[in-house]
Structure formats: C-alpha cells, structure tokens
Design a protein around this motif. Structure first.
Motif, mmCIF file in Angstrom:
data_model
loop_
_atom_site.group_PDB
_atom_site.id
_atom_site.type_symbol
_atom_site.label_atom_id
_atom_site.label_comp_id
_atom_site.label_asym_id
_atom_site.label_seq_id
_atom_site.Cartn_x
_atom_site.Cartn_y
_atom_site.Cartn_z
ATOM 1 N N THR A 1 4.010 1.497 9.696
ATOM 2 C CA THR A 1 4.676 0.243 10.040
ATOM 3 C C THR A 1 4.187 -0.174 11.425
ATOM 4 O O THR A 1 3.599 0.627 12.164
ATOM 5 N N TRP B 1 6.329 -3.946 4.031
ATOM 6 C CA TRP B 1 6.000 -2.531 3.912
ATOM 7 C C TRP B 1 6.054 -2.099 2.455
ATOM 8 O O TRP B 1 5.163 -1.402 1.954
ATOM 9 N N HIS C 1 10.044 4.489 8.684
ATOM 10 C CA HIS C 1 8.896 4.632 7.806
ATOM 11 C C HIS C 1 7.587 4.786 8.587
ATOM 12 O O HIS C 1 7.450 4.279 9.702
ATOM 13 N N TRP D 1 -0.125 -2.017 8.228
ATOM 14 C CA TRP D 1 0.937 -1.761 9.196
ATOM 15 C C TRP D 1 1.875 -2.969 9.259
ATOM 16 O O TRP D 1 1.675 -3.899 10.024
ATOM 17 N N SER D 2 2.930 -2.919 8.442
ATOM 18 C CA SER D 2 3.816 -4.067 8.264
ATOM 19 C C SER D 2 4.933 -4.095 9.314
ATOM 20 O O SER D 2 5.313 -3.073 9.873
ATOM 21 N N SER D 3 5.451 -5.307 9.531
ATOM 22 C CA SER D 3 6.566 -5.470 10.487
ATOM 23 C C SER D 3 7.893 -5.725 9.784
ATOM 24 O O SER D 3 8.898 -5.964 10.440
ATOM 25 N N ILE E 1 12.958 -0.354 9.250
ATOM 26 C CA ILE E 1 11.511 -0.286 9.394
ATOM 27 C C ILE E 1 11.089 0.884 10.280
ATOM 28 O O ILE E 1 10.032 1.479 10.099
#
Length: 567
Positions: free
Chosen positions: A10, A234, A7, A227-229, A4
């Motif tokens: 994120t 993502w 990228h 904004w993914s974890s 992660i």
C-alpha cells in the motif's frame, strides 16, 4: 475493521520503505550507477511504470519529500506515456527512462523491433533526454526483450545502459514482481548471471534488512501501480495480482519451454545419492523406535545376508555415466568396513564423496525434537567418519547430510568446527519437519545459516546450507526425490524441481537401493509399506527426470560451493 495501514503493498507501506531508505542510505539514479558516480553505501531505486502513471506521480512525490531520487521507466503505450506526468516527475529530480517491449511487439523480428525501438526512443526524447532503458517482461510473451541486444548495440543510440544487463553482481536485487520481494512468482525479473544471496518476502522484511545496515547497497524495483492508497484500489490490484500469479503458475506447471526453460537453464542442479543399505533406515537401526539400537548391534545379532547395496550402486554409476552426470555421493562411513571397494569404485568414476554420518544414527528425534546424542559425541564420530572417507577416496570431504534428514542448528556449527564447508539436509515442506527449527525463512536455494540455527543469516559465512526442492501449490510438497520419488511419481517430482530451479540452485537425490529389484528382509517398525515401490519402476522414473532435465546444468555440491565461500 481492517484499514489500509494493515496491508502490505500500500502507499502507507511504501512510505515506510522510503523512510527506512532515506534514514540509512543515499540514493542514486540508474545513470549515476552505470557511470560509477556512487557513494560508499547506496540504494538504487527503480520504478517500472507499466500502467496507472498517476500512481507513479504519487510515489515520486513521497520520494521527493524525503530527499530520495529514483529512476522511472515508462512504456510508450497511450495509457502510460503521459508527457505532463513525466515532466512533473522529472522536475522533482528523478530520472526518466524508456520501458521498451519492441521485440514482443515485433513478434521476434529483431530488425523490425530495432526500428520500433528507435522510433519510440525519438518520441521519448521529445520529452526527456533518455540515457538508460529497461525491458518490459510481458509474462505471456514468449520473447525476452533483452534478446534484441544480442544483435544490436544500444550504445550507438546514446544509451549508456540497460537496467538488467548493466547491473553488476555486487547488487542486492529485490523486485516486487508477483506481490512479493521473493522470486516465487517471477518468470523474467532477474539479473542475468546473478545468484541472490539476500532474501525478503514482505516489505517489512525488506525494511528490516535496510535498517540492519549490514549491506553496502540495495537495488529495489517497485511498480507504482501496485501500491494503492485506498482499500478499494488495494483490493482490485490484489485480485489482479492473484490472477496474474495464477497464470504464471499455470505456465510453470505446464512447462512452457520459451518462458520456463530459460530460467531453469540459468540455474544449476546437484544430483546427490545417499549410499546406505536397507538396514540403515530408522525403522531398523539408529533411531528411537528402531529394532536395533545401531548398526553395531545389528551386525552382532544378524547372521543372514545383509548386502543389498553393491549391485544397485553399480547400476547407479552406470546410469550416471549414461546421462553424463557427475554427482555428489553422501556415504555412510561404515560402508567402508562392510562393502570393501565400494567407496573406491564411486570415487574412481570421478564423483564427489561426502559424509552421511558414521553409521546413519539419527541425532534428533523428529517427533519430540529431543537430541539423541551429545555435541561431543557427534563431533568425535563425525570427524572420524570424515577422515575415514578421505583416506579411502583420496578426496577432501567437505559436505555432510544428516542421517534421515534429522538436522539441528547446533549440528551445522559443529560441522563447520571440524572442517566441513556445507550441509545438505534441510527440507522445507508442509507435510513434516525433521529439524529443530521453524524454517520460516528458508526456501529451496542455498543460504548461509545463522550461528546455532537453520534459519538464514545475512552475514557471509564460510559454511553453506543446500536445502532440498519442493513444489509450492498453496501447500509445499517435498519433491527432492528419494522416498518422494517412489511414492509421488516422476511427473510431480519434475514439476517441483522445475519450480525450484526458477528460485535458484536446488537439490535432487535418491538411494541406490531405491532401484534394487530384490526383496529386502521383513525387518522394521512403524513403516510396513516403506519399500512397497522400488526397483525397475523407480529406475524408469529416474530416467524420466534425467531426460526432462537434460539441458539443465548439473554440478557437484563441491563445485557449487565455490559460488558462496572458499571451497
């Protein structure tokens, strides 16, 4: 294996962005900004919670731990309007606002939209005393929700401001709309009347800007759901963004009037004309592979007719009058000697006179990137050309375009040194590069070039570069006119101009000899098909482009220059 942390967009990258903000700037809420409760240097951080309110809670916690306060705008749809989450974010010291979309909901009925707005606002105020609002820009809706306030006044409802309409031109605005901090995938997310002069594409670019401490403020919009974890989250949202951006591209390509034309109208276009004759092109004169070393040698050895320029220039002037266009004419200075009265006829019609070199000799070999003239000779001959054009036209000449578009960073420094205010030579595209720079950070809108470079700088300078239009379809196609109008046709050129206008002010150009209906002498090297397409067909293509851009504001480059530096 990628993680992660590798990228952009994120939660890890968002943390880095917040760390840069907290280390370098104070933060303010939208209400504090509108009420002018501001430190000398600040970041106005805004979040539009379009979906996934749980991610808004995650970003709010990160900000709270770093001492950052932000403003969160929530939609009223059931999946987003979560009073428990709103309460938690409010308790962290963040501001809560209403992300309205009622004009879209009411399908353009402003009275019904206003009634819906009041009803939703009352629901919000059961949870939090909302003071500011922000429109939701549905990309597939033909309605811009901000239009509601042309009939009604939100201040009558106790609202102090709207996140777009109340933002000043002093703010350096960045939005992650379209999964980039640039504007290439952006239909509505802009501040009306604002011309951006500071740019970033990736979050790392934005972080670098923040850490540079060159600016007094930033206005940053980040959508928490983006904004993914996790890699899975993502990837899902990355795919969603690709699909949405593809849809936006289709809208741009198809030219949906209600969405695209509005953005086109907010930006302006400069029509520019390069005044040179058939022998000025590099295959005949002035390049490393030409038949004649320069124009002087051409006239020493050429004993036949040379003037194929005067007649199409007159028709060009008539065409501009027909469409009520005032243009910028980049003129090769030796035209003054061989075409008496031509420059005067252009100036007398009210057009701007700019310089296209002394005799169209190339300064740079575009293949080897070797300089073909010394700095001293370039400055001396160009200053002489500038003064000659000024004496004949009665105008101050402040603009320059490099012969053949072959331009270097040091040339811009020399131009500024001898009294020019702008250059318009840079073409960003995937097919060729006629400069000595990578042009990595250059787009199709004006910018300040760094000293000794063609790349943008974030420091204001009394010299501006006006780059040319291109069409981004995965690869960047040059669509600025000239030879591309002749070889690519008017439909593609218009698409590229339309897309470039969505980015900002842009450039279109052509040559009077593009519309000449006479056959030119068969002289030249390496470019046997260069004049295969010209004449009446190109004139019709010009008419097509002018008609399609009828409602777009057209300004000379001299007039546009005033937006950036002292003209």
């Amino acid at each position: 294996m990628l993680t992660i942390e590798d990228h952009d967009f994120t939660i890890h990258k968002f943390l880095q962005l917040c760390e840069a903000i907290s280390s370098n700037y104070a933060t303010v809420t939208m209400t504090e900004y509108i009420c002018n409760q501001l430190p000398d240097r600040f970041v106005l951080l805004r979040h539009d919670v379009d979906r996934m309110p749980e991610r808004a809670l995650e970003t709010a916690k990160i900000e709270h731990e770093l001492g950052i306060k932000a403003t969160y705008y929530f939609r009223t749809i059931k999946s987003v309007f979560k009073p428990d989450i709103i309460h938690q974010i409010r308790e962290m010291g963040h501001e809560i606002g209403y992300h309205y979309e009622t004009l879209s909901e009411a399908k353009g009925d402003k009275k019904r939209a206003f009634d819906l707005f009041k009803s939703h606002l009352d629901n919000f105020r059961d949870v939090y005393d909302v003071k500011t609002i922000c429109m939701h820009g549905k990309p597939l809706s033909k309605y811009d929700n901000r239009e509601l306030w042309k009939r009604y006044d939100f201040r009558e409802l106790g609202i102090v401001g709207e996140a777009y309409l109340s933002a000043g031109n002093d703010l350096n605005y960045f939005s992650d709309t379209g999964r980039t901090w640039g504007s290439g995938n952006n239909l509505r997310d802009y501040i009306p009347g604002k011309t951006e002069k500071v740019f970033a594409n990736t979050t790392d670019d934005l972080i670098e800007l923040i850490k540079s401490n060159q600016f007094n403020n930033f206005y940053i919009l980040a959508h928490p759901e983006r904004w993914s974890s996790s890699i899975l989250g993502w990837g899902i949202y990355y795919s969603t963004d690709l699909a949405v951006n593809f849809g936006k591209k289709i809208l741009m390509i198809c030219g949906g009037k209600n969405l695209i034309t509005q953005n086109m109208r907010k930006n302006s276009l400069s029509i520019t004309i390069d005044v040179e004759d058939w022998y000025h092109i590099p295959s005949v004169c002035g390049s490393s592979f030409s038949v004649y070393k320069n124009v002087s040698e051409f006239f020493e050895k050429w004993n036949e007719r040379y003037d194929y320029l005067s007649e199409p220039t007159k028709r060009t002037l008539d065409l501009l009058d027909e469409f009520e266009v005032t243009a910028t004419f980049f003129i090769v200075a030796d035209i003054a000697e061989h075409y008496p009265g031509l420059i005067e006829s252009i100036s007398d019609r009210g057009h701007e006179i700019a310089c296209h070199g002394a005799d169209h000799t190339c300064v740079l070999d575009t293949k080897t990137k070797k300089t073909l003239i010394s700095v001293e000779d370039f400055e001396a001959t160009t200053l002489k050309a500038k003064r000659l054009l000024e004496r004949i036209s009665g105008q101050e000449v402040v603009g320059y375009r490099a012969p053949n578009g072959a331009v270097t960073g040091w040339m811009l420094d020399s131009l500024e040194k001898i009294g020019f205010k702008y250059d318009s030579s840079v073409s960003v595209n995937s097919l060729y590069n006629k400069s000595d720079s990578s042009l990595r950070a250059v787009s199709s809108f004006p910018y300040y070039p760094a000293s000794g470079s063609l790349e943008p700088t974030y420091e204001k300078r009394n010299f501006v570069e006006f780059p040319w239009a291109y069409y981004d379809m995965g690869i960047k196609i040059p669509t600025y006119g000239g030879p591309t109008l002749r070889f690519l046709g008017s439909h593609l050129i218009f698409k590229g101009l339309k897309q470039s206008l969505n980015r900002g002010h842009t450039i279109f150009y052509f040559h009077p000899i593009d519309i000449s209906q006479e056959k030119f002498p068969p002289v030249g090297k390496r470019r046997p098909f260069y004049w295969t397409i010209k004449g009446k067909i190109v004139e019709e293509r010009l008419r097509y482009v002018f008609n399609k851009l009828e409602n777009t504001e057209k300004v000379t480059l001299r007039n546009q220059l005033g937006s950036y530096c002292d003209a």
